[in-house]
Scaffold this active site. Structure first.
Site, PDB file in Angstrom:
ATOM      1  N   ASP A 193      44.878  40.471  38.306  1.00 30.86           N
ATOM      2  CA  ASP A 193      45.620  41.727  38.431  1.00 30.86           C
ATOM      3  C   ASP A 193      46.224  42.172  37.096  1.00 30.86           C
ATOM      4  O   ASP A 193      47.236  41.630  36.653  1.00 30.86           O
ATOM      5  CB  ASP A 193      46.714  41.542  39.492  1.00 30.86           C
ATOM      6  N   ASP A 243      45.464  49.479  36.646  1.00 23.89           N
ATOM      7  CA  ASP A 243      45.918  48.421  37.534  1.00 23.89           C
ATOM      8  C   ASP A 243      44.782  47.891  38.411  1.00 23.89           C
ATOM      9  O   ASP A 243      44.357  48.573  39.348  1.00 23.89           O
ATOM     10  CB  ASP A 243      47.050  48.991  38.405  1.00 23.89           C
TER      11      ASP A 243
END
Ligand code: NAG
Ligand code: NAG
Ligand code: NAG
Ligand code: NAG
Length: 425
Positions: A311, A131
């Site tokens: 992201d 992530d």
């Protein structure tokens, strides 16, 4: 969508060939990412998408809380931390109904696919979501009763390099979704890249949503400023440990052949050079500025230059609600799907060519990556993977997740403090 047989094959393939050495002394970790927010019948998963939005809003809320605590500051334009986001009551009721009907095992909707890392000595394998929008590592701990039985568990007592640290880690994704637990340090290996005395949490409480998830936990790849543990994330420890030659990691996200490359970029996956853009803020994100958005080759000129956070832990793309409405105004035949949820549709047979530029090349989101599925079977309208949402990031910040990253090779350079894009091979 994967069938169960291919999942097993994939898991075996990941186990047996988890690490492939390439040029540049970096290491490739093959992994499979989220598929989509499209249901098996090709229609749009409305509840799933709104649920994901709630999770992302709260992830960024956690980041803001961490940033404020770590640095005493909030990003420019952000004066207050938004309240915890929740699934609207009408959707929560639908979701509740679905949960009661569906056997537990079928709740795994292939939304999250991760890659393998190991923790401890001897090494124990965990399957995590990589992530770039958060900065902590967490996985289930051995004493966690609420963590899914299918998940790897960390037992410090069984690791000769593990140490318990003070404090507690907590992450909240929604009212009833989150994880918490004690903090440890131990050796963490991603690909062949080793970080010793890496801080992480082995959580002892996990909400049902997380315990049913297909990944064990999350490995955050953003900057230390937003770390809940107030410690260096994995890649920064690896740099401090001189475990990587190049201070760069890179993603290829695709339906097939996804890969995280640690310690460089993998030229097998892109052609030409990488177009780098300096990180434009020091608030902890892989955020780059000077962005513009284009529809069918035309710049959407009513939207001033904006900032974008790249992201990998977000499935779709989000922008400020008014700007996203402006984008869809430029899309022929577009309709509001649900204004409150910031969702729009477009005619499936004439999809817009949506592209982003940061002053260099224009990077187009392919039709396949933009289409979240038909609003209803046979409606001819498809929901777009760009949604309007207030993320508490300020009025000029967009969030570009997998729907964007799947179209490019993305490099995250700590040494240059920059994010780069290149053309996928
Ligand atoms: C951590 O906890 C131990 C035991 O309670 C204590 O002795 C130590 O001072 C604490 N360390 C820090 C940095 O707070
Ligand atoms: C790796 O970095 C951590 C954190 O900076 C440090 O505690 C540890 O001693 C380092 N290990 C090596 C082998 O350099
Ligand atoms: C995935 O990609 C690899 C290599 O590019 C190829 O050999 C394989 O057939 C592909 N698998 C699927 C299911 O498309
Ligand atoms: C990017 O940052 C570097 C310093 O890290 C600086 O030398 C360079 O001029 C910057 N580039 C742009 C386009 O601002």
């Amino acid at each position: 969508m994967f069938c169960k047989a291919s999942l097993v094959t994939l898991a075996l393939a990941l186990l047996s060939t988890a690490i492939t050495a390439h040029e540049h002394a970096g290491v490739a970790i093959p992994f499979q990412k989220r598929n989509s927010l499209t249901k098996a019948d090709g229609t749009f998963d409305y509840v799933g998408t709104v649920k994901h939005g709630v999770k992302i809003a709260n992830k960024y809320r956690n980041n803001l809380l961490n940033l404020q605590r770590n640095t005493g500051q909030l990003p420019p334009q952000v004066s207050v931390i938004p309240p915890l986001a929740a699934l609207p009551a009408r959707l929560a009721a639908l979701e509740h109904e679905k949960r009661q009907k569906v056997p537990l095992t079928d709740l795994n909707d292939d939304e999250e696919w991760g890659g393998h890392i190991t923790i401890g000595t001897p090494p124990v394998s965990f399957f995590v979501d990589f992530d770039t929008g958060s900065s902590d590592l967490w996985i289930p701990g051995s004493s966690c009763m609420s963590c899914g039985a299918q998940h790897g568990k960390y037992d410090q007592g069984k690791s000769s390099t593990g140490a318990k640290k003070n404090g507690t880690f907590t992450i909240t994704y929604a009212d009833e979704s989150g994880a918490s637990g004690p903090i440890y340090t131990d050796t963490v290996v991603v690909g062949g890249v080793k970080a010793t005395a890496q801080y992480f949490s082995a959580v002892t409480e996990e909400s049902s949503e997380l315990s049913e998830g297909s990944t064990d936990g999350i490995l955050g790849l953003a900057f230390p400023a937003i770390s809940n543990l107030r410690q260096n994330p994995f890649f920064f420890t690896a740099i401090a440990n001189k475990s990587v030659e190049q201070h760069v990691f890179a993603f290829k996200l695709a339906a097939n052949g996804s890969e995280l490359y640690v310690g460089g970029t993998n030229t097998a996956h892109y052609s030409g050079s990488i177009e780098y853009h300096n990180v434009s803020s020091d608030i902890g994100y892989w955020e780059i500025g000077g962005a513009s958005v284009h529809v069918d080759g035309e710049t959407v000129s009513d939207i001033p230059e904006f900032e974008t956070i790249i992201d990998s832990g977000t499935t779709i793309m989000y922008g400020p609600p008014a700007d996203v409405k402006t984008v869809y105004d430029a899309v022929k035949g577009s309709k509001v799907y649900n204004e409150g949820d910031g969702l729009y549709s477009y005619p499936c047979d004439s999809p817009p060519a949506l592209a982003f530029s940061w002053g260099g090349k224009s990077w187009t989101v392919s039709e396949a990556n933009f289409n979240l599925g038909e609003t209803e079977p046979g409606s001819g309208d498809c929901v777009g993977a760009l949604s309007g949402m207030n993320l508490g990031l300020g009025s000029e910040v967009w969030l570009l997740g997998d729907s964007f990253m799947k179209n490019v090779y993305t490099a995250f350079s700590v040494s240059q403090n920059a994010v780069g894009f290149a053309t996928l091979k």
